[in-house]
Design an enzyme around this catalytic site. Structure first.
Site, short mmCIF file in Angstrom:
data_model
loop_
_atom_site.label_atom_id
_atom_site.label_comp_id
_atom_site.label_asym_id
_atom_site.label_seq_id
_atom_site.Cartn_x
_atom_site.Cartn_y
_atom_site.Cartn_z
N ARG A 149 31.90 18.05 19.77
CA ARG A 149 32.90 17.38 20.60
C ARG A 149 33.77 18.40 21.37
NH1 ARG A 149 33.39 11.97 18.64
NH2 ARG A 149 31.33 11.38 17.91
N HIS A 178 33.07 16.45 13.50
CA HIS A 178 34.43 16.92 13.79
C HIS A 178 34.84 17.90 12.68
CE1 HIS A 178 35.78 13.14 16.24
NE2 HIS A 178 35.81 14.19 17.06
N CYS A 271 40.95 10.91 9.75
CA CYS A 271 40.66 10.39 11.10
C CYS A 271 41.71 9.36 11.53
CB CYS A 271 39.29 9.73 11.15
SG CYS A 271 37.92 10.82 10.81
N1 ARG Z 1 33.51 6.73 15.76
C1 ARG Z 1 34.42 7.81 15.99
C2 ARG Z 1 33.74 8.90 16.80
O1 ARG Z 1 32.59 9.14 16.59
C3 ARG Z 1 34.94 8.33 14.70
C4 ARG Z 1 35.99 9.37 14.87
C5 ARG Z 1 36.45 9.96 13.57
N2 ARG Z 1 37.59 10.77 13.76
C6 ARG Z 1 37.77 11.99 13.22
N3 ARG Z 1 38.92 12.56 13.37
N4 ARG Z 1 36.80 12.62 12.62
O2 ARG Z 1 34.33 9.52 17.64
#
Ligand code: ARG
Length: 299
Positions: A149, A178, A271
Site C-alpha cells: 500500500r 499493512h 485497524c
Molecule cells: N479492507 C481494508 C483494506 O484492505 C482493511 C484495512 C485494514 N486496516 C489496517 N489498518 N490494516 O484496505
C-alpha cells in the site's frame, strides 16, 4: 492501624490515557476484495459488526481512554478502518491517500474529519499513504511499511512533514499487507512476525529490537499483532492466546476483544483505531543501533 499501599512490583508497566479516533461501521460491508481476507461471497452481519465495534469502543473508554467517534460514508464500506485515515502526531495531521480506487474517496473524507479536531495543521498526503496502517510511532521513531500500500515516497513525505526519522520496512506477505498487521508497537519495544518482512527488514528489526516479542504463525493468522498498547494494556483479538501469554510474561495486560465480523475485511483492533498521538518526547531514546543506522540511507 493504617495500612500502607504495597509498593508497586518492580518493572510494573504504566498505562497513559490515549485519544483515539474511531469510525462507526454503519456502512460496513465486503463489496470488493482488495486483500486476501475479503471474500465478497461470504455474508457480513453488520449488526454484529456494530456490536463488536461498540464493545471495543467501550473497552477503550472503560480503561481510561478517550474515543472521538466519526461517521462513515455510505459508499465506503471499509471506512471503519480508521487507522488508515491518516497519521496524527501532536497538533499536526497528514490525511491519507489510498492505494486502491475502491478506497480513494476515504482520503478526502478523513481529511474533512481530521480538520474538525482543532489541530494546528492538517495536510493531505501527496504520496500513496494509508496512515497508521503503515506508519507505527515507536518513541520518536516512525516505522513504516511498504510493498502493498504506502509508497517509499510517502515514507519520505512523513519524515519531512513531522520532522521525525522514518525507517522503511518491506512487507512481503499479501495477507499481512499493512505494517499494523505484522508489527505492534509496545512503547519501548515491539511485537512482530518476522516472515511478514523481507529478510533485510526482518534483520533490521532484530537488530533494533533485540528484546521484541516474536509472534507465531498462529498469532499472525488471526491478525493478533493488529492490537493497541497504552503502555500496560494491550487490546487485541481474543484469538491469539500465544501472543497474549507472551505479553503477560513481559508485564503487559492483554485484553481480548472479538472482532470476527471485521476480520472478514482483513481488519482487527488496530485497524479500527487511529491514535491521536501526543507530541513526541524528543528526549526519548532511539535504540542505539538505529541511531548509527540513521546516518546512512535506510536503503
Ligand atoms: N479492507 C481494508 C483494506 O484492505 C482493511 C484495512 C485494514 N486496516 C489496517 N489498518 N490494516 O484496505
Amino acid at each position: 492501624m493504617t495500612t500502607l499501599p504495597a509498593p508497586a512490583p518492580a518493572g510494573l508497566r504504566r498505562f497513559t490515557p490515549r485519544r483515539f479516533l474511531m469510525c462507526r461501521p454503519d456502512h460496513f460491508d465486503v463489496r470488493y476484495a482488495i486483500n486476501p481476507w475479503m471474500d465478497v461471497s461470504a455474508p457480513v452481519d453488520r449488526a454484529r459488526a456494530l456490536a463488536q465495534w461498540e464493545t471495543l469502543r467501550r473497552t477503550f473508554e472503560s480503561h481510561g481512554h478517550t474515543v472521538h467517534v466519526v461517521d462513515g460514508e455510505p459508499d465506503q464500506p471499509d471506512m471503519v478502518f480508521a487507522a488508515n485515515g491518516g497519521l496524527v502526531i501532536g497538533d499536526r495531521a497528514l490525511s491519507a491517500r489510498f492505494a486502491t480506487p475502491e478506497r480513494r474517496a476515504e482520503g478526502p473524507a478523513y481529511h474533512h474529519r481530521l480538520s474538525r479536531l482543532g489541530l494546528t495543521e492538517v495536510a493531505a498526503a501527496a504520496e500513496i499513504n494509508e496512515g497508521e496502517g503503515d506508519f507505527a510511532v515507536v518513541g520518536r521513531l516512525i516505522l513504516a511499511g511498504t510493498g502493498f500500500r504506502s509508497s517509499p515516497a510517502a515514507h519520505r513525505e512523513v519524515e519531512r512533514f513531522f520532522g521525525l526519522p522514518v525507517l522503511t520496512l518491506d512487507l512481503v506477505d499479501p495477507r499481512l499487507y499493512h505494517l499494523d498487521t505484522a508489527l505492534m508497537p509496545l512503547g519501548d519495544t515491539i511485537a512482530y512476525y518476522p516472515p511478514a518482512f523481507s529478510p533485510a527488514s526482518a534483520a533490521l528489526l532484530a537488530h533494533l529490537f533485540p528484546d521484541a516479542i516474536i509472534a507465531t504463525d498462529a498469532d499472525a493468522e488471526v491478525l493478533g499483532l493488529n492490537g493497541v498498547c497504552d503502555g500496560h494494556h494491550v487490546f487485541l483479538t481474543d484469538r491469539a492466546p500465544h501472543l497474549a501469554a507472551r505479553l503477560t510474561e513481559r508485564g503487559f495486560h492483554p485484553i481480548g476483544v472479538d472482532l470476527s465480523e471485521l476480520l472478514k475485511a482483513g481488519g482487527s483492533v488496530k485497524c479500527c483505531t487511529l491514535e491521536l498521538h501526543s507530541p513526541p518526547n524528543l528526549n526519548a531514546t532511539v535504540p542505539p543501533p538505529h541511531a548509527a543506522r540513521l546516518r546512512t540511507p535506510a536503503h
